[in-house]
Scaffold this motif. Sequence first.
Motif, PDB file in Angstrom:
ATOM      1  N   VAL A 146      32.662  35.761  48.012  1.00 25.54           N
ATOM      2  CA  VAL A 146      33.216  37.055  47.735  1.00 25.54           C
ATOM      3  C   VAL A 146      34.420  37.080  47.100  1.00 25.54           C
ATOM      4  O   VAL A 146      34.828  37.725  46.070  1.00 25.54           O
ATOM      5  N   PHE A 147      35.198  36.456  47.715  1.00 19.82           N
ATOM      6  CA  PHE A 147      36.597  36.363  47.504  1.00 19.82           C
ATOM      7  C   PHE A 147      36.681  35.817  45.741  1.00 19.82           C
ATOM      8  O   PHE A 147      37.501  36.311  44.882  1.00 19.82           O
ATOM      9  N   SER A 148      36.150  34.638  45.745  1.00 21.40           N
ATOM     10  CA  SER A 148      36.054  34.008  44.576  1.00 21.40           C
ATOM     11  C   SER A 148      35.368  34.707  43.301  1.00 21.40           C
ATOM     12  O   SER A 148      35.940  34.591  42.213  1.00 21.40           O
ATOM     13  N   GLU A 149      34.490  35.519  43.661  1.00 18.06           N
ATOM     14  CA  GLU A 149      33.712  36.337  42.619  1.00 18.06           C
ATOM     15  C   GLU A 149      34.836  37.464  42.064  1.00 18.06           C
ATOM     16  O   GLU A 149      34.973  37.864  40.908  1.00 18.06           O
ATOM     17  N   TRP A 150      35.423  38.109  43.193  1.00 20.52           N
ATOM     18  CA  TRP A 150      36.225  39.143  43.030  1.00 20.52           C
ATOM     19  C   TRP A 150      37.663  38.772  42.307  1.00 20.52           C
ATOM     20  O   TRP A 150      37.986  39.236  41.316  1.00 20.52           O
ATOM     21  N   MET A 151      37.888  37.613  42.581  1.00 19.93           N
ATOM     22  CA  MET A 151      39.204  37.047  41.936  1.00 19.93           C
ATOM     23  C   MET A 151      38.800  36.443  40.438  1.00 19.93           C
ATOM     24  O   MET A 151      39.659  36.813  39.537  1.00 19.93           O
ATOM     25  N   ARG A 152      37.689  36.199  40.150  1.00 20.04           N
ATOM     26  CA  ARG A 152      37.239  35.778  38.759  1.00 20.04           C
ATOM     27  C   ARG A 152      37.129  37.081  37.993  1.00 20.04           C
ATOM     28  O   ARG A 152      37.588  36.978  36.938  1.00 20.04           O
ATOM     29  N   ILE A 153      36.598  38.017  38.623  1.00 23.86           N
ATOM     30  CA  ILE A 153      36.579  39.325  37.760  1.00 23.86           C
ATOM     31  C   ILE A 153      37.893  39.896  37.454  1.00 23.86           C
ATOM     32  O   ILE A 153      38.373  40.243  36.259  1.00 23.86           O
ATOM     33  N   ARG A 154      38.799  39.858  38.508  1.00 23.80           N
ATOM     34  CA  ARG A 154      40.132  40.638  38.484  1.00 23.80           C
ATOM     35  C   ARG A 154      40.987  39.684  37.417  1.00 23.80           C
ATOM     36  O   ARG A 154      41.774  40.402  36.717  1.00 23.80           O
ATOM     37  N   LYS A 155      40.852  38.353  37.351  1.00 26.28           N
ATOM     38  CA  LYS A 155      41.841  37.596  36.634  1.00 26.28           C
ATOM     39  C   LYS A 155      41.477  37.664  34.979  1.00 26.28           C
ATOM     40  O   LYS A 155      42.327  37.743  34.258  1.00 26.28           O
ATOM     41  N   ALA A 156      40.045  37.844  35.011  1.00 21.44           N
ATOM     42  CA  ALA A 156      39.669  38.048  33.461  1.00 21.44           C
ATOM     43  C   ALA A 156      40.052  39.383  32.913  1.00 21.44           C
ATOM     44  O   ALA A 156      40.444  39.636  31.818  1.00 21.44           O
ATOM     45  N   ASP A 157      40.041  40.550  33.868  1.00 19.34           N
ATOM     46  CA  ASP A 157      40.398  41.789  33.335  1.00 19.34           C
ATOM     47  C   ASP A 157      41.920  41.654  33.071  1.00 19.34           C
ATOM     48  O   ASP A 157      42.570  42.449  32.097  1.00 19.34           O
ATOM     49  N   LEU A 158      42.885  41.029  34.013  1.00 26.40           N
ATOM     50  CA  LEU A 158      44.402  41.289  33.961  1.00 26.40           C
ATOM     51  C   LEU A 158      44.698  40.363  32.650  1.00 26.40           C
ATOM     52  O   LEU A 158      45.662  40.638  31.891  1.00 26.40           O
ATOM     53  N   ASN A 159      43.895  39.136  32.441  1.00 27.17           N
ATOM     54  CA  ASN A 159      44.250  38.211  31.210  1.00 27.17           C
ATOM     55  C   ASN A 159      44.201  39.208  30.145  1.00 27.17           C
ATOM     56  O   ASN A 159      44.890  38.771  29.148  1.00 27.17           O
ATOM     57  N   ALA A 160      42.808  39.799  29.837  1.00 26.75           N
ATOM     58  CA  ALA A 160      42.497  40.608  28.744  1.00 26.75           C
ATOM     59  C   ALA A 160      43.728  41.790  28.434  1.00 26.75           C
ATOM     60  O   ALA A 160      43.865  41.682  27.339  1.00 26.75           O
ATOM     61  N   VAL A 161      44.051  42.270  29.315  1.00 28.12           N
ATOM     62  CA  VAL A 161      45.155  43.304  29.314  1.00 28.12           C
ATOM     63  C   VAL A 161      46.584  42.644  28.992  1.00 28.12           C
ATOM     64  O   VAL A 161      47.103  43.268  27.887  1.00 28.12           O
ATOM     65  N   MET A 162      46.812  41.494  29.495  1.00 30.95           N
ATOM     66  CA  MET A 162      48.151  40.937  29.250  1.00 30.95           C
ATOM     67  C   MET A 162      47.890  40.278  27.922  1.00 30.95           C
ATOM     68  O   MET A 162      48.975  40.330  27.036  1.00 30.95           O
ATOM     69  N   ASP A 163      46.965  39.802  27.440  1.00 33.36           N
ATOM     70  CA  ASP A 163      47.175  39.079  26.067  1.00 33.36           C
ATOM     71  C   ASP A 163      46.843  40.095  25.030  1.00 33.36           C
ATOM     72  O   ASP A 163      47.661  40.020  23.917  1.00 33.36           O
TER      73      ASP A 163
END
Length: 349
Positions: free
Chosen positions: A179-196
Amino acid sequence: MIVFLLLLIVELVLFFLVKKSLKKKNVKKSCRVLFVFSFIIIFILTIFFAIFPPAKQISVTGKYQFSSTDYWVTENQVDPYLNDGSLRQLQVRKWQPLECSENHPVVIATHGSGGTVDNNGTFYKELASHGYTVLAVVHPGQASSMVYEDGRKTGLSKEFLKQSSSIDPDKDWKTTYKVFSEWMRIRKADLNAVMDDYMEKNGPVNFIMFGHSLGGSAAYAMARSRTDVIGAIALESPFMADVYENSEGEIVFDDSDYTVPLLNVYSDSSYPILKQRKDYKNNAKFLESNNPLYTNIYYEGTVHMGLCDISLISPVLTTLLSGKRQKVNAYEHIQKMNADCLNWIQMIE
């Protein structure tokens, strides 16, 4: 408190009037109905003010005026919480100082489980008043509320709630890791999209991550994965992205040192039992580290939800969601915490 007491007094008066009117035969039916109706209205208002008492506003201390605007970022991936195959869209609230020529890192704010775009809104305003741009990201499916660009609204995903209920580090560490891995995958993708997206529009910048609970875990993850992140603040968050499965099938932590400054904030909800919690193993290790990049703050008397602005809005909800009552004044605590976090940011940039 004064409003609540006044309502309580009025409610008691109406209660006795209703009781008295029901006993007397010569009281008109319309009067009885009026007494009962008034009693119900006052009762509802009393409950409302008991849960959401009037809160004192926290004033900003910076010299800049600021504004906030919402915009949306669409990722190049399907939203895992939707069943219609649509691309994942994020709501971002941008807090920006006006007429400011100072050059500061951009602060990326990411809420906790069931959080909102204004999870720590008083801090975002405080930062903007000191010349910082803040991008508060809403993670659809993991937020209690979000508004899409077309006006549609969404809340917590059933799948996310199911995952949350499956977490039990002591009894099922492997499922918790997944569950942690799935949540971190989603969150990192979200944050990378906003920052990029921000850099495409504004050019290269440095970022400071800020998050509460699950959001703080994501902040740690970005500090591990991006070279343009120069620091991270986590309000009572496990290092979820550091958990991995080794070659022997064991679920372990990457406990190598971070290379950027971290501000780790704790409350009574975790600090006294930090070493006992399996999911907080890295927190306990880094707490005892002599690495000068790590700063740890423990706010005694506070609770988990006392680390975000809901404690200013509703002491009752703060207690229910945290599992224990906060012992300190919410206004004074949030004011101090905001000042401590601001001072830390100013120190590291």
